[in-house]
Design a protein around this motif. Structure first.
Motif, PDB file in Angstrom:
ATOM      1  N   ALA A   1       0.831  -1.205   0.000  1.00 10.51           N
ATOM      2  CA  ALA A   1       0.000   0.000   0.000  1.00 10.51           C
ATOM      3  C   ALA A   1       0.864   1.253   0.000  1.00 10.51           C
ATOM      4  CB  ALA A   1      -0.925  -0.006   1.216  1.00 10.51           C
ATOM      5  N   ALA A   2       1.930   1.237   0.803  1.00 10.22           N
ATOM      6  CA  ALA A   2       2.807   2.416   0.845  1.00 10.22           C
ATOM      7  C   ALA A   2       3.410   2.667  -0.534  1.00 10.22           C
ATOM      8  CB  ALA A   2       3.912   2.222   1.887  1.00 10.22           C
ATOM      9  N   GLY A   3       3.772   1.578  -1.207  1.00 11.50           N
ATOM     10  CA  GLY A   3       4.345   1.715  -2.542  1.00 11.50           C
ATOM     11  C   GLY A   3       3.346   2.304  -3.526  1.00 11.50           C
ATOM     12  N   PHE A   4       2.106   1.800  -3.486  1.00  9.62           N
ATOM     13  CA  PHE A   4       1.092   2.311  -4.413  1.00  9.62           C
ATOM     14  C   PHE A   4       0.814   3.782  -4.140  1.00  9.62           C
ATOM     15  CE2 PHE A   4      -0.740  -2.214  -4.130  1.00  9.62           C
ATOM     16  CZ  PHE A   4       0.305  -2.669  -4.923  1.00  9.62           C
ATOM     17  N   TRP A   5       0.695   4.090  -2.852  1.00 10.99           N
ATOM     18  CA  TRP A   5       0.400   5.473  -2.477  1.00 10.99           C
ATOM     19  C   TRP A   5       1.462   6.403  -3.024  1.00 10.99           C
ATOM     20  CZ3 TRP A   5       3.107   8.695   1.125  1.00 10.99           C
ATOM     21  CH2 TRP A   5       2.453   9.889   1.397  1.00 10.99           C
ATOM     22  N   ARG A   6       2.731   5.949  -2.956  1.00 11.65           N
ATOM     23  CA  ARG A   6       3.811   6.831  -3.378  1.00 11.65           C
ATOM     24  C   ARG A   6       3.924   6.894  -4.892  1.00 11.65           C
ATOM     25  NH1 ARG A   6       9.698   6.597  -3.999  1.00 11.65           N
ATOM     26  NH2 ARG A   6      10.604   8.556  -3.275  1.00 11.65           N
ATOM     27  N   GLU A   7       3.746   5.738  -5.582  1.00 15.41           N
ATOM     28  CA  GLU A   7       4.126   5.702  -6.991  1.00 15.41           C
ATOM     29  C   GLU A   7       2.964   5.749  -7.982  1.00 15.41           C
ATOM     30  OE1 GLU A   7       6.947   6.337  -7.703  1.00 15.41           O
ATOM     31  OE2 GLU A   7       8.129   5.785  -5.949  1.00 15.41           O
ATOM     32  N   ALA A   8       1.744   5.404  -7.521  1.00 14.87           N
ATOM     33  CA  ALA A   8       0.652   5.248  -8.490  1.00 14.87           C
ATOM     34  C   ALA A   8       0.390   6.534  -9.272  1.00 14.87           C
ATOM     35  CB  ALA A   8      -0.616   4.807  -7.768  1.00 14.87           C
ATOM     36  N   GLY A   9       0.325   7.657  -8.577  1.00 13.66           N
ATOM     37  CA  GLY A   9       0.032   8.920  -9.244  1.00 13.66           C
ATOM     38  C   GLY A   9       1.109   9.267 -10.250  1.00 13.66           C
ATOM     39  N   TRP A  10       2.340   9.026  -9.863  1.00 10.58           N
ATOM     40  CA  TRP A  10       3.467   9.309 -10.749  1.00 10.58           C
ATOM     41  C   TRP A  10       3.365   8.447 -12.005  1.00 10.58           C
ATOM     42  CZ3 TRP A  10       6.779  13.060 -11.176  1.00 10.58           C
ATOM     43  CH2 TRP A  10       7.970  12.884 -11.878  1.00 10.58           C
ATOM     44  N   GLY A  11       2.959   7.167 -11.808  1.00 15.27           N
ATOM     45  CA  GLY A  11       2.861   6.246 -12.938  1.00 15.27           C
ATOM     46  C   GLY A  11       1.828   6.680 -13.965  1.00 15.27           C
TER      47      GLY A  11
ATOM     48  N   ALA B   1       0.011  10.966 -20.978  1.00 14.14           N
ATOM     49  CA  ALA B   1       0.675  11.460 -22.180  1.00 14.14           C
ATOM     50  C   ALA B   1       0.251  10.633 -23.384  1.00 14.14           C
ATOM     51  CB  ALA B   1       2.185  11.404 -21.993  1.00 14.14           C
ATOM     52  N   ALA B   2       0.199   9.294 -23.177  1.00 19.49           N
ATOM     53  CA  ALA B   2      -0.205   8.426 -24.285  1.00 19.49           C
ATOM     54  C   ALA B   2      -1.649   8.709 -24.690  1.00 19.49           C
ATOM     55  CB  ALA B   2      -0.028   6.969 -23.887  1.00 19.49           C
ATOM     56  N   LEU B   3      -2.483   9.033 -23.693  1.00 18.67           N
ATOM     57  CA  LEU B   3      -3.903   9.285 -23.970  1.00 18.67           C
ATOM     58  C   LEU B   3      -4.097  10.484 -24.888  1.00 18.67           C
ATOM     59  CD1 LEU B   3      -5.532   8.639 -20.494  1.00 18.67           C
ATOM     60  CD2 LEU B   3      -5.994   7.436 -22.618  1.00 18.67           C
ATOM     61  N   THR B   4      -3.258  11.496 -24.718  1.00 21.50           N
ATOM     62  CA  THR B   4      -3.426  12.691 -25.549  1.00 21.50           C
ATOM     63  C   THR B   4      -3.137  12.379 -27.010  1.00 21.50           C
ATOM     64  OG1 THR B   4      -1.144  13.324 -25.137  1.00 21.50           O
ATOM     65  CG2 THR B   4      -2.804  14.309 -23.714  1.00 21.50           C
ATOM     66  N   GLY B   5      -2.415  11.268 -27.257  1.00 22.69           N
ATOM     67  CA  GLY B   5      -2.073  10.931 -28.639  1.00 22.69           C
ATOM     68  C   GLY B   5      -3.201  10.249 -29.407  1.00 22.69           C
ATOM     69  N   ILE B   6      -4.298   9.917 -28.695  1.00 20.81           N
ATOM     70  CA  ILE B   6      -5.380   9.207 -29.383  1.00 20.81           C
ATOM     71  C   ILE B   6      -6.195  10.195 -30.224  1.00 20.81           C
ATOM     72  CG2 ILE B   6      -7.467   7.822 -29.053  1.00 20.81           C
ATOM     73  CD1 ILE B   6      -6.210   6.858 -26.423  1.00 20.81           C
ATOM     74  N   ASN B   7      -6.480   9.759 -31.411  1.00 16.83           N
ATOM     75  CA  ASN B   7      -7.206  10.616 -32.344  1.00 16.83           C
ATOM     76  C   ASN B   7      -8.610  10.954 -31.830  1.00 16.83           C
ATOM     77  OD1 ASN B   7      -8.304  11.887 -34.526  1.00 16.83           O
ATOM     78  ND2 ASN B   7      -7.511  10.394 -36.014  1.00 16.83           N
ATOM     79  N   LYS B   8      -8.908  12.259 -31.694  1.00 18.64           N
ATOM     80  CA  LYS B   8     -10.205  12.703 -31.168  1.00 18.64           C
ATOM     81  C   LYS B   8     -11.363  12.264 -32.060  1.00 18.64           C
ATOM     82  CE  LYS B   8      -9.091  15.170 -27.476  1.00 18.64           C
ATOM     83  NZ  LYS B   8      -7.868  14.375 -27.276  1.00 18.64           N
TER      84      LYS B   8
END
Lengths: 315, 536
Positions: free
Chosen positions: A181-191, A197-204
């Motif tokens: 849980a400590a790991g997820f709390w620290r890293e999930a948002g960063w991940g 960034a990849a999402l912005t590349g999807i064609n609207k």
């Protein structure tokens, strides 16, 4: 055509000789010097130190004057139960981290992507990846303050509601969950950053077409968003698999305690115990070298799988 | 136009980079810290040949290790810049043209940090450790400066304080590689109990282990939030309890020297008792969190009146100041020293310290062995001992019957919380080479807690046991001691005590077997052989 203005400088670079290119762009080569010096001094020169694994290393005599001992150190580490246990724990903790932790940033990114209120999206994103900048030392201290059985705030709160204390840090199963849980709390948002960034590349236009077809949000997520970020997901998954044998030192060391050492002692903390605390540098180096070899095997196989699945390697 | 400015930008960046790299490299070459490590000649062996420093010269730097216990009071000066460091600089450093530099090392990681500093050739000139096998390892690997000749030449006062007996503990392979601090008080651990809680529940002071247990149960019942037996719950501080369960009539001197505690007859019962205390919630459920880490949780609990009874270093509640803090927080608090852990013979055996304390050593790479011995010799002068242990007369202490007594004021509290880390040649306050009763009186330096100190030393040294001494180095122990110590004091101690009662036997047997397998047996066999070689 748009191509014409681009072709001119391109042909110019190709036509000139490599020496000329070098002198034309010497500033850039000097700029890359610093990273190169960094990698040579801190990544390549220390590699020579692996000879310590084959010597009876005496710190005061230095590497060159110490006696050669061949593979004795490796024979010794494979006789150590604690070493085998450390390998097992490294893989188990990493595997759990991967299986449970890997989807979390994807889900978060998908959720954030659906948020339409801009200020909320931005502040939520910031709040989510802020923990990434808190060091493990600090999180370790916080964990003790919050989760200790007698004096931790969480348990004091639970007690005041009439519940029993939960041994977050002293019981093995609970500890593994706290660790994860400590790991997820620290890293999930960063991940989530990479996925966003990849999402912005999807064609609207794909979304608009889906709207016309009357697709619901979930449908759009399933048929457009997820396939859109699939290459990113696969690459990240493969990279993570490649790192299975490596584990950070701070997190298991700072969250761990002697009561849960059976599950919290991993390769990095074991190297610390043997190498720094007991000053048995030869053994510690042998363990480090062994870990590096396992890591290399994992990375090469991850690359191999990636070439099969994705048609592109990691490098 | 834009292209040109871009090029300029890159060029400026490149030039700045090159200049800064060159500046950085040349700065390192002049760095005096790195130079001594390269030129280590044999001159260390012959101090007499060394030219005397002219007073006009630039001062030499003497680096001294200093423990950081992370316990500076809110109003205290930083430990590297307070009365003691200034006193040393002004009275020893300046007259001898020496600049003193303090290098802090976290107390709980002293051996780890020392290993790193030694391996990196960056250890201070004066370093120390409590760990015998670490010193033996450095000696074996040839990493220490022999100090004998320097002591003969510069250590007159030092020899007076540390007599032959104490100094002999610093001899390894027939050479004086270490100067050993003198221990004034041989008591290790004392146990206290809250007298006001006993009175409140109309209970007697416990005098046996069974009575002690009943008292803890009563405490727990009356004060469910408190920790009935909540001192420092670790291997070292549980020694009196552990020793009291041993079957002493079955233990020979050889066993006492060679056997690990785990195989002593009766040891299992001691842990069964601790296991019972844990499973009934009579000791701190969180005790594993504090082992091997710098948590002051026990002191916090103590100050907040959450501790019924506890085992601590002898007199520690006085010299670390938390007894005084408890009294300020809770005016009704009353503490009694107890010694309830009785064995089958009715005695209260517990380990005693040998007369040696911390090992002071000088790395081979240091060129300041002479200054180190001069410094320790300076410190051994009676007037300096008094200042280094008590501060300034009138400000932090006053003389009562010729013995320094700490004043009850903030200046004293903010200064004296770690005086022992500066006055390293002594463990415990010291006023007389001849009369140890005076020294005990000196350790009861805080007039308010004089009775506590004396009772603490009494109960902590009654029926004390000193393990026999064998002069030959134990090779396997040099190699394995740290691993075994960690296994025993961290892993086994915690695992066995926190085991479920029904699994206790299995866990104990498995752990002891594992301990013997990873080196316990090897060390024990070698110790037995060396013991027999010396005594037969």
């Amino acid at each position: 055509m748009q191509l014409t203005p681009n072709t001119k400088p391109l042909t110019k670079t190709i036509s000139s000789s490599p020496v000329k290119t070098f002198f034309n762009n010497w500033q850039l080569y000097i700029l890359i010097l610093l990273p190169m010096i960094y990698f040579i001094t801190f990544k390549y020169v220390p590699m020579l130190g692996v000879v310590v694994a084959f010597k009876d290393y005496n710190v005061f005599k230095g590497i060159f004057d110490s006696q050669w001992i061949g593979f004795d150190a490796f024979r010794e580490i494979f006789r150590m139960d604690a070493f085998i246990k450390a390998i097992r724990n490294t893989f188990v903790l990493n595997l759990l981290d991967l299986v449970v932790g890997f989807p979390i940033p994807i889900i978060l990114a998908l959720l954030l992507n659906e948020v339409r209120v801009k200020w909320f999206k931005r502040s939520a994103q910031t709040l989510l990846y802020l923990p990434h900048f808190i060091s493990w030392v600090f999180i370790g201290g916080m964990a003790t303050q919050l989760l200790a059985t007698n004096s931790g705030s969480v348990n004091i709160f639970l007690n005041s509601l009439g519940f029993e204390s939960i041994p977050f840090l002293s019981d093995k199963t609970h500890w593994v969950m706290t660790y994860l849980a400590a790991g997820f709390w620290r890293e999930a948002g960063w991940g989530t950053i990479l996925y966003l960034a990849a999402l912005t590349g999807i064609n609207k236009e794909l979304y608009e077409a889906a709207d016309v077809d009357g697709a619901t949000r979930l449908r759009k997520m399933w048929h457009i968003t997820l396939p859109g970020i699939k290459p990113t997901i696969v690459i990240l998954l493969i990279l993570n698999v490649g790192h299975m044998a490596a584990i950070g030192f701070d997190r298991p060391f700072l969250l761990g305690n002697p009561g849960v050492r059976d599950v919290s002692e991993v390769i990095s903390t074991y190297v610390y115990t043997v190498g720094i605390q007991s000053a048995r540098y030869t053994i510690a180096t042998a363990i480090g070298l062994f870990q590096a070899i396992i890591g290399l095997i994992f990375l090469l196989s991850a690359d191999f799988i990636s070439r099969k699945v994705n048609d592109q390697g990691i490098w | 136009m834009r292209k040109k400015s871009q090029k300029w930008l890159v060029m400026t960046a490149a030039i700045i980079l090159v200049v800064s790299i060159i500046a950085g490299c040349s700065g390192k070459a002049n760095d005096p810290v790195n130079s001594p490590s390269t030129s280590n000649t044999g001159s260390n062996e012959k101090p007499a040949d060394k030219p005397k420093d002219e007073p006009k010269k630039d001062p030499v730097t003497l680096k001294i290790e200093l423990f950081d216990r992370n316990n500076t009071p809110a109003g205290g000066d930083p430990i590297t810049n307070n009365f003691f460091t200034k006193y040393v600089q002004e009275n020893f450093g300046d007259p001898n043209n020496i600049k003193i530099e303090w290098v802090t090392v976290p107390r709980s990681e002293e051996v780890d940090k020392l290993n790193v500093l030694m391996a990196a050739n960056q250890a201070p000139d004066l370093v120390f450790t409590y760990d015998t096998s670490t010193v033996e390892r450095y000696v074996r690997d040839g990493g220490l400066t022999e100090l004998g000749p320097y002591i003969d030449q510069f250590g007159e006062n030092l020899k007076k304080v540390l007599n032959e007996d104490v100094l002999s503990y610093g001899v390894f392979q027939d050479k004086q590689y270490s100067i050993v601090a003198k221990r004034v008080i041989s008591a290790q651990v004392s146990t206290f109990i809250r007298q006001d809680w006993l009175d409140e529940l109309s209970l007697p002071v416990p005098t046996t282990t069974d009575e002690f247990y009943d008292t803890l149960v009563a405490f727990k019942k009356a004060k469910p939030k408190a920790i009935a037996y909540g001192g420092q719950t670790d291997f070292f501080h549980m020694s009196a309890l552990r020793y009291s369960f041993w079957e002493w009539d079955k233990i020979s001197d050889e066993d006492l020297f060679a056997n690990p505690d785990w195989v002593m007859p009766g040891n299992k019962n001691a842990f069964q008792f601790l296991n019972k205390l844990y499973n009934e919630g009579l000791i701190d459920k969180d005790f594993p969190l504090g082992i091997g880490k710098d948590t002051n949780q026990f002191q916090k609990n103590m100050v907040n009146s959450l501790i019924g009874a506890g085992s601590t270093n002898t007199n520690e509640p006085v010299y670390m100041g938390y007894l005084a803090e408890l009294m300020t927080n809770d005016a009704n608090a009353k503490i009694t020293l107890i010694d309830p852990f009785k064995d089958s013979r009715g005695k209260t055996p517990k380990p005693s310290y040998t007369p040696n304390g911390i090992y002071i050593i000088v790395p081979k790479t240091s060129q300041r062995a002479e200054e180190v011995v001069k410094y320790l010799d300076w410190m051994s002068k009676p007037e300096n001992i008094v200042r280094m242990q008590n501060g300034t007369e009138g400000e932090t202490f006053e003389y009562v019957d010729g013995i320094p007594k700490t004043l009850d004021n903030d200046a004293a509290k903010n200064l004296l919380f770690n005086y022992f880390d500066y006055c390293i040649i002594l463990n415990g306050k010291y006023v007389s080479n001849d009369d140890n009763l005076l020294n005990i009186a000196a350790n009861a330096s805080d007039p308010i807690y004089k009775d506590f100190t004396i009772a603490s030393i009494d109960t902590g040294s009654k029926d004390g046991v000193v393990k026999p001494r064998v002069l030959a180095p134990i090779e396997s122990e040099i190699k394995l001691a740290t691993t075994l110590k960690k296994k025993s004091e961290e892993d086994m101690f915690v695992k066995i005590i926190t085991a479920k009662p029904e699994k206790f036997d299995a866990v104990y047997e498995a752990e002891v077997k594992d301990y013997m397998k990873i080196g316990g047996q090897e060390v024990m066999d070698e110790k037995k052989a060396k013991y027999q070689a010396q005594y037969k």
